[in-house]
Motif scaffolding. Structure first.
Motif, PDB file in Angstrom:
ATOM      1  N   ASP B  37       0.789  -1.238   0.000  1.00 24.12           N
ATOM      2  CA  ASP B  37       0.000   0.000   0.000  1.00 24.12           C
ATOM      3  C   ASP B  37       0.820   1.285   0.000  1.00 24.12           C
ATOM      4  OD1 ASP B  37      -2.488  -0.962  -0.292  1.00 24.12           O
ATOM      5  OD2 ASP B  37      -3.093  -0.789   1.807  1.00 24.12           O
ATOM      6  N   ASP B  38       2.105   1.198  -0.178  1.00 26.20           N
ATOM      7  CA  ASP B  38       2.901   2.420  -0.193  1.00 26.20           C
ATOM      8  C   ASP B  38       2.718   3.204  -1.494  1.00 26.20           C
ATOM      9  OD1 ASP B  38       3.721   2.005   2.339  1.00 26.20           O
ATOM     10  OD2 ASP B  38       5.803   1.529   1.879  1.00 26.20           O
ATOM     11  N   GLY B  39       2.067   2.567  -2.474  1.00 19.45           N
ATOM     12  CA  GLY B  39       1.705   3.303  -3.687  1.00 19.45           C
ATOM     13  C   GLY B  39       2.487   2.942  -4.930  1.00 19.45           C
ATOM     14  N   LYS B  40       3.072   1.753  -4.968  1.00 14.39           N
ATOM     15  CA  LYS B  40       3.900   1.337  -6.114  1.00 14.39           C
ATOM     16  C   LYS B  40       3.107   1.300  -7.421  1.00 14.39           C
ATOM     17  CE  LYS B  40       4.873  -2.412  -3.805  1.00 14.39           C
ATOM     18  NZ  LYS B  40       4.302  -1.956  -2.535  1.00 14.39           N
ATOM     19  N   SER B  41       1.970   0.611  -7.370  1.00 11.13           N
ATOM     20  CA  SER B  41       1.203   0.453  -8.611  1.00 11.13           C
ATOM     21  C   SER B  41       0.606   1.782  -9.056  1.00 11.13           C
ATOM     22  CB  SER B  41       0.100  -0.589  -8.424  1.00 11.13           C
ATOM     23  OG  SER B  41       0.662  -1.813  -8.026  1.00 11.13           O
ATOM     24  N   THR B  42       0.209   2.597  -8.090  1.00  8.69           N
ATOM     25  CA  THR B  42      -0.312   3.916  -8.430  1.00  8.69           C
ATOM     26  C   THR B  42       0.791   4.748  -9.094  1.00  8.69           C
ATOM     27  OG1 THR B  42      -1.751   3.767  -6.497  1.00  8.69           O
ATOM     28  CG2 THR B  42      -1.516   5.934  -7.503  1.00  8.69           C
ATOM     29  N   LEU B  43       1.999   4.639  -8.565  1.00 12.16           N
ATOM     30  CA  LEU B  43       3.128   5.388  -9.136  1.00 12.16           C
ATOM     31  C   LEU B  43       3.416   4.923 -10.563  1.00 12.16           C
ATOM     32  CD1 LEU B  43       5.410   7.489  -8.546  1.00 12.16           C
ATOM     33  CD2 LEU B  43       6.870   5.524  -8.055  1.00 12.16           C
ATOM     34  N   VAL B  44       3.385   3.609 -10.775  1.00 10.16           N
ATOM     35  CA  VAL B  44       3.631   3.084 -12.114  1.00 10.16           C
ATOM     36  C   VAL B  44       2.523   3.560 -13.057  1.00 10.16           C
ATOM     37  CG1 VAL B  44       3.670   0.976 -13.499  1.00 10.16           C
ATOM     38  CG2 VAL B  44       4.975   1.101 -11.379  1.00 10.16           C
ATOM     39  N   GLY B  45       1.275   3.473 -12.597  1.00 11.22           N
ATOM     40  CA  GLY B  45       0.155   3.955 -13.400  1.00 11.22           C
ATOM     41  C   GLY B  45       0.326   5.436 -13.740  1.00 11.22           C
ATOM     42  N   ARG B  46       0.745   6.214 -12.757  1.00 10.57           N
ATOM     43  CA  ARG B  46       0.960   7.658 -12.946  1.00 10.57           C
ATOM     44  C   ARG B  46       2.081   7.916 -13.956  1.00 10.57           C
ATOM     45  NH1 ARG B  46      -1.434  12.203 -12.963  1.00 10.57           N
ATOM     46  NH2 ARG B  46      -2.548  11.647 -11.064  1.00 10.57           N
ATOM     47  N   LEU B  47       3.137   7.155 -13.845  1.00 10.73           N
ATOM     48  CA  LEU B  47       4.278   7.296 -14.758  1.00 10.73           C
ATOM     49  C   LEU B  47       3.837   6.977 -16.190  1.00 10.73           C
ATOM     50  CD1 LEU B  47       7.224   7.998 -14.162  1.00 10.73           C
ATOM     51  CD2 LEU B  47       7.674   5.585 -13.749  1.00 10.73           C
ATOM     52  N   LEU B  48       3.070   5.903 -16.339  1.00 10.69           N
ATOM     53  CA  LEU B  48       2.587   5.527 -17.671  1.00 10.69           C
ATOM     54  C   LEU B  48       1.628   6.591 -18.192  1.00 10.69           C
ATOM     55  CD1 LEU B  48       1.869   1.731 -17.021  1.00 10.69           C
ATOM     56  CD2 LEU B  48       3.727   2.670 -18.402  1.00 10.69           C
ATOM     57  N   HIS B  49       0.743   7.045 -17.324  1.00 11.50           N
ATOM     58  CA  HIS B  49      -0.257   8.024 -17.745  1.00 11.50           C
ATOM     59  C   HIS B  49       0.379   9.344 -18.147  1.00 11.50           C
ATOM     60  CE1 HIS B  49      -3.168  11.297 -17.170  1.00 11.50           C
ATOM     61  NE2 HIS B  49      -4.017  10.442 -17.698  1.00 11.50           N
ATOM     62  N   ASP B  50       1.255   9.836 -17.300  1.00  7.85           N
ATOM     63  CA  ASP B  50       1.822  11.158 -17.545  1.00  7.85           C
ATOM     64  C   ASP B  50       2.879  11.162 -18.644  1.00  7.85           C
ATOM     65  OD1 ASP B  50       0.112  11.839 -15.558  1.00  7.85           O
ATOM     66  OD2 ASP B  50       1.613  12.724 -14.206  1.00  7.85           O
ATOM     67  N   THR B  51       3.373   9.981 -19.035  1.00  7.08           N
ATOM     68  CA  THR B  51       4.271   9.940 -20.184  1.00  7.08           C
ATOM     69  C   THR B  51       3.476   9.579 -21.440  1.00  7.08           C
ATOM     70  OG1 THR B  51       4.805   7.628 -19.699  1.00  7.08           O
ATOM     71  CG2 THR B  51       6.362   9.281 -18.916  1.00  7.08           C
ATOM     72  N   LYS B  52       2.154   9.602 -21.332  1.00  8.48           N
ATOM     73  CA  LYS B  52       1.254   9.300 -22.451  1.00  8.48           C
ATOM     74  C   LYS B  52       1.493   7.910 -23.026  1.00  8.48           C
ATOM     75  CE  LYS B  52       0.388  14.091 -23.633  1.00  8.48           C
ATOM     76  NZ  LYS B  52      -0.136  14.258 -22.266  1.00  8.48           N
ATOM     77  N   SER B  53       1.795   6.971 -22.149  1.00  3.20           N
ATOM     78  CA  SER B  53       2.038   5.602 -22.595  1.00  3.20           C
ATOM     79  C   SER B  53       0.792   4.735 -22.468  1.00  3.20           C
ATOM     80  CB  SER B  53       3.151   4.965 -21.768  1.00  3.20           C
ATOM     81  OG  SER B  53       4.254   5.826 -21.679  1.00  3.20           O
ATOM     82  N   VAL B  54      -0.303   5.365 -22.023  1.00  2.00           N
ATOM     83  CA  VAL B  54      -1.530   4.595 -21.847  1.00  2.00           C
ATOM     84  C   VAL B  54      -2.438   4.863 -23.032  1.00  2.00           C
ATOM     85  CG1 VAL B  54      -3.488   4.155 -20.356  1.00  2.00           C
ATOM     86  CG2 VAL B  54      -1.310   4.893 -19.371  1.00  2.00           C
ATOM     87  N   LEU B  55      -2.856   3.823 -23.692  1.00  2.00           N
ATOM     88  CA  LEU B  55      -3.716   4.008 -24.854  1.00  2.00           C
ATOM     89  C   LEU B  55      -5.163   4.198 -24.408  1.00  2.00           C
ATOM     90  CD1 LEU B  55      -1.996   1.529 -27.287  1.00  2.00           C
ATOM     91  CD2 LEU B  55      -1.665   3.982 -27.013  1.00  2.00           C
ATOM     92  N   ALA B  56      -5.932   4.804 -25.291  1.00  2.00           N
ATOM     93  CA  ALA B  56      -7.265   5.274 -24.910  1.00  2.00           C
ATOM     94  C   ALA B  56      -8.164   4.164 -24.382  1.00  2.00           C
ATOM     95  CB  ALA B  56      -7.926   5.965 -26.099  1.00  2.00           C
TER      96      ALA B  56
END
Ligand code: GTP
Ligand code: MG
Lengths: 320, 451
Positions: B37-56
């Motif tokens: 719960d320290d936020g690893k997956s959220t951080l990875v999701g954020r990194l992917l999202h903010d680098t526009k690596s997440v497709l629509a």
């Protein structure tokens, strides 16, 4: 040894790697190719009866290309297995057979149609046969006593696949248990399995769709023609462009139009959609994939849209 | 939609714009680590999202799933927590591998679980990492599990760490909280063998994006790079390369065709060093000397090949070589032995007891083995050694004396990750029991057994 001497051995963490002389870095595609070849050779060394799942689609064509390279100049020491849904694209089947004869390979075909004909499987109301492939696949594995089955699955395709090991153990019912996966350390793959169990092996695990296309470009790999733009009669359903075939055609109110399209994935014709595209060459496709804002499955596969865990559920049952 | 969801704009590239193809030779493999719960997956999701690596369509699925769960803001951890059980329990169970690229670098990212029960999966994700992002919840500070993961990372030789002090929004972006955690952790990492310059600390909010991709105005006291800026520019540490050519033989290629009647090649991936035509080599464990006649690849003959490359080596002499053998440079050979000191990271429920029957897979050879002695158990909290433990339990690290049924050519893990590592298997069901490392590549453990 003195403490200092021992500490000295452990200095790797504090030594600045940038200043010591590093071996030359290999290109990303070279690294992916070498990794896949390593995986093929491990399986050849550790298993008695491996088989390559081969549909004639792009990922399995790349898989076969890598297998050919892994054992060159000797022939590929495995047969191929196609689970034929009966809902195939003609040109993909033709392409499959041509590759098989060109490389003098052995092809085992498991037919979903046979299972429907003798009543072991019933057609689904939606007419889709992708989920029906699991049982014929498992039976073919059992009857041929295949102990390792290569698939072209990639981790970037889907969230459940992103969780799967390169060597993925299946129990005697062919099931995947995502909660009990073995640790997979370094590049030391554990091929041990008990009688009745088998291994699914994914040499393309770490490839992205773009890597696959760049590799097709670099290696000049020939693909079934429908991966490139062509004119085709299509109709729209669930936001996808479907085409008529042995699986049926448009329903009432679905209008047939001619469009320039290509396929990003090839599966059961009843649920695999084409995308509008002007990508006639591999270079065009690479530009298109790089600019796409949809994943290949999201764009073209109705079966993956069914639920949040559609892929995981099918994998648990023994699907690819 | 709330204000928060609006900040998560969908990635919809203008059609017709020039796309810079993310193609690099520069690749960084990284793993996350840290307590549950320290936020690893959220951080990875954020990194992917903010680098526009997440497709629509992926982002749509996350929006839908978050709404289904009654959340007012999208939960970016759902981008990586791909299993049903993970989404139901809100925790990560197994490693997710994600691939993304920026204009500067390509990344292979392993998001690992924090729960102690799934440490084996964290070890899996970290075993090939060149850098680990270790997360700490700013409210909780360094926890038991943080220290356990740090020990595993040090043991595996992950060369660089980033300490991400996460949820900084929950402590009012307080500089002193960050400084306190950074000081405590840096000292701990130093004791594990990490040089200070290889541990970088970044205050982040995975949930809101502060200092993940863009530097945040809410932490004016922090003058370092954002997490992504650091990941894009940190020198990629190569694997240790203190040993010359090593190649475990995977398979013998003998076509026996009319075109290649006498071809006999040894297929394998170069595990260390470089192999060149004409090199003098030795085949171990037998110790037979020969010379490299030809380095073959699927694309034809090459003068030489370096670590990582899959090749086929042909020798000048007609010697007996089989899968499991290792071809090595004649001038600097590994130790060939059936008894050696090793460090194990035990990953099975069933504990290790002395003299239990085991299998060891080293390179391409699998042999029977036995831990004749459990020398020291490592206390990863106190960084001290406990002598002669009765057993080694799940997630414990320990130094053992191993005896094998056949001799193995081993290098120290500290000198060569590939030829200094092995896995321990259960002969009864084939399951993987432990990660094994030749020698004692962990400074405090090595120091504690020095008597
Ligand atoms: N306020 C705040 N909450 C956060 C932040 N990062 C994560 N969270 C929340 O913390 C909870 C746990 O986040 P996860 O990303 O699932 O944690 P994790 O480290 O991946 O957990 P495991 O993988 O199970 O070990 C979720 O409810 C997140 O929304 C943050 O920066 N600020
Ligand atoms: Mg997580």
């Amino acid at each position: 040894m003195t403490t200092e001497a021992i500490m000295d051995q452990n200095l790797d963490l504090s030594e600045d790697p940038a200043t010591s002389e590093a071996p030359p870095q290999v290109d990303n595609l070279d690294a992916l190719e070498s990794e896949a070849i390593h995986i093929f050779r491990e399986v050849a060394g550790e298993f008695d009866r491996p088989v390559i799942l081969f549909s004639g689609g792009k990922d399995s064509t790349v898989l076969l290309h890598l297998a050919l390279k892994a054992f060159r100049p000797a022939p590929v020491p495995f047969p191929l297995l196609h689970v034929d849904t009966g809902h195939n694209f003609e040109e993909v089947l033709r392409f499959r057979d041509e590759l098989v004869s060109r490389h003098d390979l052995r092809l085992v075909v498991a037919r979903v149609q046979d299972w429907i004909d003798d009543g072991r499987l019933t057609e689904r109301p939606d007419g889709t046969r992708n989920p029906l492939q699991t049982q014929p696949l498992l039976e073919a594995i059992e009857q041929n006593r295949f102990d390792a089955v290569f698939g072209g699955g990639r981790r970037d395709e889907e969230r459940a696949r992103a969780k799967e090991r390169v060597f993925s153990l299946r129990d005697s019912f062919g099931q995947w248990d995502p909660r009990r996966q073995r640790p997979e350390l370094w590049n030391l793959y554990n091929g041990k399995h008990r009688a009745g169990e088998h291994m699914r092996v994914f040499p393309l695990s770490n490839w992205t769709e773009l890597d696959v296309w760049r590799y097709i470009q670099r290696e000049k790999i020939e693909l079934a023609s429908l991966y490139y733009a062509h004119r085709r009669e299509v109709f729209e359903r669930d936001g996808m462009w479907l085409t008529s075939g042995p699986w049926g055609g448009p329903r009432e109110g679905e209008e047939v139009v001619e469009k320039t399209v290509r396929y990003r994935t090839v599966g059961d014709g009843s649920c695999t959609g084409a995308v509008e595209s002007e990508a006639y060459t591999v270079d065009d496709v690479i530009a298109e994939v790089a600019a796409s804002h949809l994943t290949e499955r999201g764009a073209t596969r109705a079966d993956d849209r069914m639920s949040e865990a559609a892929m995981e559920d099918r994998k648990r049952e023994g699907y690819f | 939609m709330t204000d928060d969801t609006e900040t998560l704009t969908r990635f919809a590239p203008d059609s017709g714009t020039e796309v810079a193809l993310p193609v690099h030779t520069d690749l960084l493999r990284l793993a996350t680590a840290g307590s549950v719960d320290d936020g690893k997956s959220t951080l990875v999701g954020r990194l992917l999202h903010d680098t526009k690596s997440v497709l629509a369509d992926q982002l749509d699925a996350v929006h839908r799933a978050s709404a289904d769960r009654g959340l007012s803001t999208p939960d970016l951890s759902l981008l990586v927590d791909g299993l049903r059980a993970e989404r139901e329990q809100g925790i990560t169970i197994d490693v997710a591998y994600r691939y993304f690229a920026t204009a500067k670098r390509t990344f292979v990212l392993a998001d690992t679980p924090g729960h102690v029960q799934y440490t084996r999966n964290t070890v899996t994700g970290a075993s090939t990492a060149q850098l680990a992002v270790l997360l700490v919840d700013a409210r909780k500070g360094v926890l038991e599990q943080t220290r356990r993961h740090a020990a595993v990372l040090a043991l595996l030789g992950v060369p660089r760490l980033v300490l991400a002090v996460n949820k900084i929004d929950m402590v009012d972006f307080d500089e002193s909280v960050h400084a306190g955690i950074a000081a405590e952790f840096t000292e701990h990492a130093r004791a594990l063998g990490y040089a200070d310059e290889h541990v970088v600390t970044v205050p982040v909010s995975a949930l809101h994006g502060d200092n993940v991709v863009e530097r945040s105005e809410r932490t004016p006291w922090y003058t370092g790079p954002s997490l992504l800026e650091h990941l894009e520019t940190v020198p990629v540490a190569p694997d240790p390369h203190d040993v010359p050519f090593r190649m475990p033989v995977q398979y013998v290629i003998r076509p026996r065709t009319t075109e290649y009647p006498d071809y006999r090649g040894y297929a394998g991936q170069v595990a260390a060093g470089v192999v060149s035509e004409g090199d003098e080599v030795v085949v171990l464990p037998a110790g037979i000397r020969s010379r490299v006649a030809k380095v073959d690849t699927p694309d034809g003959q090459v003068p030489s090949a370096a670590a990582g490359r899959s090749v086929t080596v042909l020798l000048e002499d007609d010697v007996d070589v089989a899968r499991g053998d290792v071809i090595v440079a004649a001038e600097n050979q590994p130790r060939v032995t059936d008894e050696f000191d090793a460090t194990l990271c035990w990953l099975a429920e069933k504990p290790l007891t002395p003299r239990a029957r085991l299998l060891v897979k080293h390179g391409t050879r699998t042999v029977q083995a036995m831990a004749t002695e459990l020398t020291t158990r490592f206390d990863e909290q106190e960084l001290s050694g406990v002598d002669s433990p009765e057993q080694l339990e799940l997630n414990e690290i320990g130094r053992v004396r191993l005896r094998t049924s056949e001799s193995l050519p081993v290098d120290e893990y500290a000198d060569s990750r590939r030829t200094g590592s092995f896995i321990v298997l259960d002969p009864s069901d084939g399951s993987t029991l432990a990660a094994g490392l030749v020698g004692v590549p962990l400074a405090p453990l090595a120091a504690s057994v020095n008597h």
